[in-house]
Design an enzyme around this catalytic site. Structure first.
Site, mmCIF file in Angstrom:
data_model
loop_
_atom_site.group_PDB
_atom_site.id
_atom_site.type_symbol
_atom_site.label_atom_id
_atom_site.label_comp_id
_atom_site.label_asym_id
_atom_site.label_seq_id
_atom_site.Cartn_x
_atom_site.Cartn_y
_atom_site.Cartn_z
ATOM 1 C CG HIS A 207 7.054 7.820 6.028
ATOM 2 N ND1 HIS A 207 7.130 7.357 4.740
ATOM 3 C CD2 HIS A 207 5.780 7.582 6.428
ATOM 4 C CE1 HIS A 207 5.956 6.879 4.361
ATOM 5 N NE2 HIS A 207 5.118 7.004 5.377
ATOM 6 C CB SER B 55 2.226 11.703 7.104
ATOM 7 O OG SER B 55 1.172 11.161 7.860
ATOM 8 C CG HIS C 256 2.560 6.853 -1.631
ATOM 9 N ND1 HIS C 256 1.635 7.740 -2.125
ATOM 10 C CD2 HIS C 256 2.065 6.436 -0.426
ATOM 11 C CE1 HIS C 256 0.630 7.864 -1.274
ATOM 12 N NE2 HIS C 256 0.864 7.090 -0.232
ATOM 13 C CG HIS D 7 2.904 4.503 9.169
ATOM 14 N ND1 HIS D 7 2.533 3.462 8.341
ATOM 15 C CD2 HIS D 7 3.445 5.452 8.349
ATOM 16 C CE1 HIS D 7 2.829 3.764 7.090
ATOM 17 N NE2 HIS D 7 3.394 4.969 7.072
ATOM 18 N NE ARG E 135 -1.337 2.390 2.944
ATOM 19 C CZ ARG E 135 -0.783 3.456 3.493
ATOM 20 N NH1 ARG E 135 -0.631 4.575 2.792
ATOM 21 N NH2 ARG E 135 -0.342 3.432 4.739
ATOM 22 C CG ASP E 136 3.516 4.175 2.856
ATOM 23 O OD1 ASP E 136 3.822 4.986 1.968
ATOM 24 O OD2 ASP E 136 3.437 4.489 4.049
#
Length: 341
Positions: free
Chosen positions: A202, A173, A23, A200, A19-20
């Protein structure tokens, strides 16, 4: 006495590679790629494998990118490959609808995450209730969580629990956090709610694994991570590295080390043209606190309009632009261009 896997604290790893990671490839993964990675993750005993357009159910569009496959095809393909792992999906109200949720559960989704901007948990109420009514596990996550403080995040998470969320948490995010930032926020949330807490991360500032460990130490028990860090911008917390680090720290993940390394190799060979890297643009995005998924459109717009991409990221950060406001990138770029004249 050495601890055994049965008496070590358990951390559940949630894998949004499919899913991620979308991108990073303009949402163009095909069915063969989805099947190959899902099969490898299932063999590694990854607890939850999340799949879909990078922005979630119903998000495929001209504004933020058309996916190669529709939601139903992606879900059906991955569901067939997961014989033991659960399948997860992600939806942000405004892109997805209750009809999308019903279809996702019909296609075998076990875990459904409803996402909202960090101060707007109220938009999740109806959809969290829908997920519970459909019989799937409902989770709530707050996006761009660096834009507010620990107390506000805890209040927003408590609202999502009230609405029916069975786990709640925050997404970094923009890859903006330092470990101390994560500790403060997760601790506040864990002290406020009585459900599992999610983090989550990054990797824009090279701290995704460190931030994930800080989250665990502060009380999070559900951590997101992707194979080889495959994800938006500089990528996500790297799954196979996090498994190794957590095991060394004395936590149990239930994931096979050799098998998850093999899954990472599948991801590198089949999913990504180049592995995620912390380039200058990724660092600028992290400093500015801008959604990591903006990297591609910012670079394209900067080149077209004739402005510096780093200046554009910093200007977007000053305006606190969030995912879904991609149309503003060109407007801000033209303003920068006019100012330089």
């Amino acid at each position: 006495m050495n601890s055994t896997p049965h008496d070590r604290p358990r951390i559940l790893l949630h894998d949004p590679t499919l899913r991620d990671g979308h991108h990073a490839v303009a949402h163009q993964l095909d069915a063969g790629q989805l099947r190959a990675y899902a099969t490898a993750a299932n063999a590694a005993r990854v607890p939850v494998v999340e799949v879909g357009h990078g922005n979630g159910l119903g998000a495929s569009s001209l504004q933020i990118g058309r996916a190669l496959l529709d939601d139903a095809t992606m879900l059906t393909t991955v569901r067939e490959a997961l014989t033991s792992s659960k399948m997860g999906v992600f939806m942000a109200p405004g892109w997805g609808t209750s009809e999308n949720l019903a279809a996702a559960v019909h296609h075998g989704s076990d875990v459904v995450r409803i996402a909202a901007h960090c101060t707007e948990a109220d938009v999740t109420e109806r959809h969290l209730g829908t997920v519970r009514d459909l019989g799937a596990e409902a989770q709530g996550v707050l996006l761009m969580s660096h834009m507010t403080g620990p107390a506000e995040l805890a209040e927003q998470c408590a609202l999502m629990v009230k609405y029916g969320a069975q786990a709640v948490g925050i997404m970094d995010s923009a890859g903006h956090y330092l470990p101390g930032d994560v500790s403060e926020r997760i601790h506040a949330i864990a002290a406020t709610v009585d459900v599992p807490v999610i983090f989550h991360g990054h990797n824009n500032l090279g701290l995704a694994v460190a931030n994930s460990l800080a989250a665990v130490d502060a009380g999070a028990s559900v951590i997101d991570a992707t194979a080889r860090g495959f994800g938006a911008g500089a990528g996500n917390t790297q799954l196979e590295v996090l498994v190794a680090v957590l095991e060394r720290r004395g936590f149990e993940t239930g994931i096979g080390m050799r098998e998850v390394l093999a899954a990472a190799d599948v991801a590198a060979d089949r999913l990504m043209k180049t592995p995620p890297s912390i380039d200058s643009i990724a660092v600028a995005s992290g400093i500015a606190g801008v959604f990591s998924g903006f990297k591609r459109p910012v670079l394209e717009t900067a080149r077209t309009v004739g402005v510096d991409a780093i200046d554009l990221f910093l200007a977007l950060g000053e305006r606190q632009v969030v995912a879904g406001q991609e149309d503003l990138i060109a407007d801000v770029a033209r303003q920068l261009k006019a100012a330089t004249r």
